[in-house]
Design a protein around this motif. Structure first.
Motif, PDB file in Angstrom:
ATOM      1  N   GLN A 372       0.877  -1.176   0.000  1.00  0.00           N
ATOM      2  CA  GLN A 372       0.000   0.000   0.000  1.00  0.00           C
ATOM      3  C   GLN A 372       0.912   1.221   0.000  1.00  0.00           C
ATOM      4  O   GLN A 372       1.599   1.476   0.991  1.00  0.00           O
ATOM      5  N   VAL A 373       0.933   1.982  -1.088  1.00  0.00           N
ATOM      6  CA  VAL A 373       1.880   3.083  -1.204  1.00  0.00           C
ATOM      7  C   VAL A 373       1.162   4.383  -1.557  1.00  0.00           C
ATOM      8  O   VAL A 373       0.096   4.373  -2.173  1.00  0.00           O
ATOM      9  N   ASP A 374       1.779   5.494  -1.149  1.00  0.00           N
ATOM     10  CA  ASP A 374       1.331   6.818  -1.555  1.00  0.00           C
ATOM     11  C   ASP A 374       2.359   7.410  -2.509  1.00  0.00           C
ATOM     12  O   ASP A 374       3.280   6.716  -2.956  1.00  0.00           O
ATOM     13  N   ASP A 375       2.232   8.696  -2.821  1.00  0.00           N
ATOM     14  CA  ASP A 375       3.159   9.323  -3.774  1.00  0.00           C
ATOM     15  C   ASP A 375       4.605   9.222  -3.294  1.00  0.00           C
ATOM     16  O   ASP A 375       5.513   8.959  -4.087  1.00  0.00           O
ATOM     17  N   SER A 394      -2.779  -1.239  -3.456  1.00  0.00           N
ATOM     18  CA  SER A 394      -3.414  -0.001  -3.896  1.00  0.00           C
ATOM     19  C   SER A 394      -2.367   1.092  -3.937  1.00  0.00           C
ATOM     20  O   SER A 394      -1.479   1.147  -3.084  1.00  0.00           O
ATOM     21  N   LEU A 395      -2.457   1.957  -4.942  1.00  0.00           N
ATOM     22  CA  LEU A 395      -1.486   3.031  -5.122  1.00  0.00           C
ATOM     23  C   LEU A 395      -2.220   4.368  -5.014  1.00  0.00           C
ATOM     24  O   LEU A 395      -2.963   4.756  -5.925  1.00  0.00           O
ATOM     25  N   LEU A 396      -2.030   5.045  -3.875  1.00  0.00           N
ATOM     26  CA  LEU A 396      -2.615   6.368  -3.681  1.00  0.00           C
ATOM     27  C   LEU A 396      -1.664   7.396  -4.279  1.00  0.00           C
ATOM     28  O   LEU A 396      -1.104   8.257  -3.599  1.00  0.00           O
ATOM     29  N   VAL A 397      -1.470   7.290  -5.595  1.00  0.00           N
ATOM     30  CA  VAL A 397      -0.562   8.180  -6.319  1.00  0.00           C
ATOM     31  C   VAL A 397      -1.445   9.226  -6.997  1.00  0.00           C
ATOM     32  O   VAL A 397      -1.876   9.077  -8.146  1.00  0.00           O
ATOM     33  N   ASN A 484      -3.704  -3.421 -11.340  1.00  0.00           N
ATOM     34  CA  ASN A 484      -3.835  -3.614 -12.791  1.00  0.00           C
ATOM     35  C   ASN A 484      -3.883  -2.284 -13.532  1.00  0.00           C
ATOM     36  O   ASN A 484      -3.305  -2.146 -14.614  1.00  0.00           O
ATOM     37  N   ARG A 485      -4.547  -1.298 -12.955  1.00  0.00           N
ATOM     38  CA  ARG A 485      -4.616   0.008 -13.615  1.00  0.00           C
ATOM     39  C   ARG A 485      -3.231   0.673 -13.594  1.00  0.00           C
ATOM     40  O   ARG A 485      -2.842   1.330 -14.580  1.00  0.00           O
ATOM     41  N   ALA A 486      -2.487   0.498 -12.513  1.00  0.00           N
ATOM     42  CA  ALA A 486      -1.131   1.034 -12.465  1.00  0.00           C
ATOM     43  C   ALA A 486      -0.258   0.409 -13.552  1.00  0.00           C
ATOM     44  O   ALA A 486       0.581   1.090 -14.151  1.00  0.00           O
ATOM     45  N   LYS A 487      -0.463  -0.866 -13.833  1.00  0.00           N
ATOM     46  CA  LYS A 487       0.289  -1.522 -14.913  1.00  0.00           C
ATOM     47  C   LYS A 487      -0.107  -0.945 -16.272  1.00  0.00           C
ATOM     48  O   LYS A 487       0.738  -0.682 -17.138  1.00  0.00           O
TER      49      LYS A 487
END
Length: 828
Positions: A372-375, A394-397, A484-487
């Motif tokens: 679980q990562v942020d920016d 989940s990527l809170l980017v 998957n969306r980050a990929k």
């Protein structure tokens, strides 16, 4: 003849044992023969037999068993040697040796040894006792004294006096024997040469010379040779011994064989077991290590912290790990586990990003696995060769924002007013207690910082991931990303399930071996002298008086002036320290404590180069502590500057008197006896008096900045007045010298100290925070009366609440002159 045989039987091993042979093969040696070594070279458990001073150099927990067989005389000997370094410059040893055969009585030698030393010098004493069924040999015991001096990487000197007490038992006397040895390493640790001279007291011209040579063929495989001959008319035959050693991490095997020119052969087998890892043959494709960043960044609390044993700052230890891994030839790849990154803000995130790039530049393959990562966490992981997310990650980017919390409205409801004396529109720390919204000065500073940080984030991430800025901003627009969306957007290279992890790990570095316990520099160091050191003195957390300390519950750090001053004193007087790096990650604190640190830095640089390295923040009192260094380094987004002071106190009459019915009376004997009274607001004369005091403190601050930074005082005033700058802006204005992180500052320290680029140095953290009870007394050698008393530390949950409410530390509520950054800033 019996007396001569017994005398030879008990004669100290000296070079006879060093070469593995004796000049009179008809007479057994005193103890088990050793493979080729010397009183100047030995530094293992067998040191007890040659030079007890070297027991200090053994390392943790070593056991060596030797078996010797002389084929000519059918002599058999066995020996068991235990040795260990105890820490604090102490070493100890114990051995048992059994000698059998050749028609002489069997006997056992029991030995004990103790060594003590510091730096290059070690002294030792050994006690040896002979026991046998033959009463003429039993209870014969002697003492040895030894010295080992290793002043440099290339030279070692050993001196031993054996049987100092010249023991006598019946008709037998063991004479006092002197052994002087010198070892050299002309080509570093790969080739070692030694020469020993030994002689009985009073018979200096008929002693014995021994020569030793050892060479490392490849890591873990070495060859050795020893030659010995006598001096004088009865020199006797020449003795020769050859050996080969195979080392694994925790065991080693040596075989040695030789003979004398007059005939005879001797064979020795030695087996070593040790708790310390030895260099081993590097077979296969090298090593891949796992680095769990969150685990490395967590400070260890508990009972140890309560009693004072907090240890080094986990972030500094992580940076040392990464630096060591970059230089380690065994390491071929690193798997990074990236999640929340506790205690890491944008400055340290940039340092970690650069450290990962250095790993890659050194030929290490790096794979990051995102949880679980942020920016900020993604910024770190994006530096890897390959970036993967887990299927449920989940990527809170979603881009950056800055938030400041205000309590002005709350204070109005409570009936609390605040008295403030400050200099400059930008010294806005009190505004979190007095305002409801951003002042124009705060807004200007925050906008500038956020613009710089966002641009830096976009530049680093897009370069590392080979993305366009437009693609990254598209990711931001979606708020939160699935794996998957980050990929799909190119932020990660793939999505992993736990079952696929091993396959990806094998593909990262084909043929490499995964080592869950890998640690840089965990192998035995064969150097004769310690590496020169760069001392890292931490200034981490709120600046206070007394000792640096941390809550036993894992709360935030307070850096004490006494601890920092003493650490700088120790570093400047330590001959092994080539230079000093003052690592600052502090928003400031008490003015007096900051000033003491600053002046200690000025004193230290008279003796050695001092470089300041700024982390996430080095503002106000933090900048004060750093500015006296020879060079000041900041990260591009370090919060720094905030040059200024303020005095803040509450007036509680509205809350306690009007709302709760509390009353108070003051009787004085002077015009302003209750100047810091918390009950009522200042009168106009009191306000003027406090403002004059703050103006004077501010003038002193900018005067010191002007002198340290060699800037015009008027110019300093224009860039001071509490204004916070990024590292980039601070460099443009002359407040810092260079942009870079801790390792760049270390390299600058090396250069100023004249340390060659190819010479390895150690980083030594000096002045760590301590636990709760350690803060009850002052640091030795530094007067506690010079610094204000420390404030109590609160548990992390309470601290987090206060920070979110705009109160970085409860001491902000206490009257006193402060030099602290102007607001609690959260960039997410």
């Amino acid at each position: 003849m019996r007396a001569l045989s017994a005398l030879s039987l008990l004669f100290p091993s000296l070079v006879l044992a060093q070469t593995g042979l004796i000049l009179q093969p008809a007479v057994p040696p005193r103890g088990v023969t050793l493979p080729p070594t010397s009183a100047a070279l030995v530094d293992e458990a067998t040191a007890l037999a040659l030079n007890p001073a070297s027991l200090r150099l053994v390392g943790p927990g070593q056991l060596t068993w030797l078996h010797e067989r002389n084929l000519a005389s059918d002599q058999v000997a066995d020996g068991l040697f235990l040795g260990t370094s105890l820490g604090g410059g102490l070493g100890a040893g114990f051995s048992l040796e059994w000698m059998r055969g050749r028609g002489l009585p069997d006997y056992r030698k029991t030995s004990f040894g103790l060594a003590l030393g510091a730096g290059a010098l070690s002294l030792g004493v050994g006690y040896h006792d002979i026991s046998s069924a033959d009463a003429t040999l039993s209870r014969l015991s002697g003492f040895d004294l030894g010295l080992t001096l290793r002043p440099s990487r290339h030279v070692s000197v050993g001196a031993v006096v054996r049987d100092v007490n010249a023991p006598r038992q019946g008709d037998f006397l063991l004479p006092r024997v002197y052994n002087l040895a010198v070892g050299v390493r002309p080509l570093g640790e790969r080739v070692t040469l030694g020469v020993d001279y030994a002689a009985t007291e009073g018979r200096w011209g008929t002693g014995q010379l021994s020569y030793t040579a050892r060479a490392t063929v490849i890591p873990g495989v070495s060859l050795g040779a020893g030659v010995s001959h006598g001096l004088g008319p009865a020199a006797g035959p020449l003795a020769l011994q050859l050996s080969a050693t195979l080392d694994s991490a925790h065991w080693g095997l040596t075989y040695a064989a030789g003979g004398v020119t007059s005939g005879g052969a001797d064979h020795v087998v030695a087996v070593r077991l040790s708790g310390q890892k030895y260099p081993a043959p590097r077979l296969g494709g090298g090593t891949v290590a796992l680095l769990d960043l969150d685990d490395r960044l967590v400070a260890r609390g508990g009972l140890g912290a309560l009693l004072g044993g907090v240890g080094s700052d986990p972030y500094l230890e992580l940076m040392r790990w990464l630096d060591g891994a970059t230089r380690d030839e065994r390491l071929r790849g690193v798997v990074l586990k990236v999640a929340g990154l506790p205690g890491v803000d944008w400055g340290k995130a940039d340092e970690l990003h650069q450290a990962i790039l250095r790993l890659r530049a050194a030929g290490k393959r790096v794979m990051a696995v995102l949880y679980q990562v942020d920016d900020r966490a993604y910024f770190v992981g994006a530096a890897a060769d390959e970036v993967y997310a887990l299927s449920a990650s989940s990527l809170l980017v979603n881009g950056l924002s800055a938030q400041v919390t205000y309590l002005g409205g709350t204070m109005e409801k409570l009936g609390v007013s605040w008295d403030v004396a400050r200099v400059g529109d930008y010294k806005t720390a009190p505004e979190q207690l007095t305002r409801r919204d951003l002042s124009p000065a705060q807004r200007e500073t925050l906008e500038a910082y956020l613009d710089t940080q966002t641009a830096h984030d976009v530049e680093r991430v897009t370069k590392a991931r080979r993305l366009t800025p437009e693609r990254l901003r598209e990711a931001w627009s979606e708020g939160i990303l699935t794996a998957n969306r980050a990929k799909e957007l190119g932020l990660v290279d793939g999505v992993l399930t736990p079952e696929e992890f091993d396959t990806r790990l094998e593909a990262l570095v084909p043929g490499a071996r995964y080592d869950a316990r890998y640690s840089p520099r965990d192998e035995r160091d064969e150097r004769w002298s310690p590496r020169r050191r760069i001392a890292v003195v931490p200034v981490l957390g709120t600046i206070v008086g007394g000792k640096s300390r941390q809550s036993p519950l894992g709360g935030e750090l307070s850096v004490g002036a006494e601890t920092v001053v003493l650490a700088l004193e120790r570093a400047q007087h330590d001959p092994s320290v080539a230079a000093i790096v003052v690592r600052v990650d502090s928003g400031g604190g008490e003015v007096l404590a900051s000033d003491l640190m600053y002046r200690a830095v000025l004193e230290a640089r008279k003796h050695k180069p001092v470089i300041a390295s700024m982390g996430d923040v080095a503002a106000s009192g933090g900048y004060y502590a750093a500015m006296g260094a020879d060079e000041v380094w900041a990260l591009p987004t370090t919060l720094t500057g905030s040059i200024g002071v303020f005095f803040l106190k509450p007036a509680l009459r509205g809350l306690l008197g009007d709302k709760l019915g509390v009353s108070t009376e003051t009787i004085g004997r002077a015009p302003m006896p209750d100047l810091v009274n918390l009950w009522r607001p200042w009168t106009e004369p009191e306000q003027k008096a406090m403002q004059a005091w703050v103006d004077s403190a501010y003038d002193d601050f900018i005067t010191q900045v002007s002198q340290s930074r060699k800037l015009d005082k008027a110019r300093v005033d224009t860039i001071a007045r509490g204004r916070v700058w990024t590292g980039v802006a601070a460099r443009e204005r002359g407040l810092v010298d260079q942009l870079g992180g801790l390792m760049e500052a270390v390299e600058a320290a090396r250069k100023r100290a004249g340390v060659p680029a190819d010479e390895e140095v150690d980083l030594k953290v000096m002045g760590d925070a301590r636990g709760f009870f350690s803060s009850l007394g002052g640091e030795p050698g530094v007067s506690a009366a010079l610094t204000p008393a420390p404030e109590p530390l609160l548990p992390p949950t309470v601290r987090a609440f206060l920070r979110e409410a705009g109160l970085e530390s409860p001491w902000m509520l206490e009257p006193g002159l402060k030099a602290v950054q102007p607001y609690t800033l959260s960039v997410r």
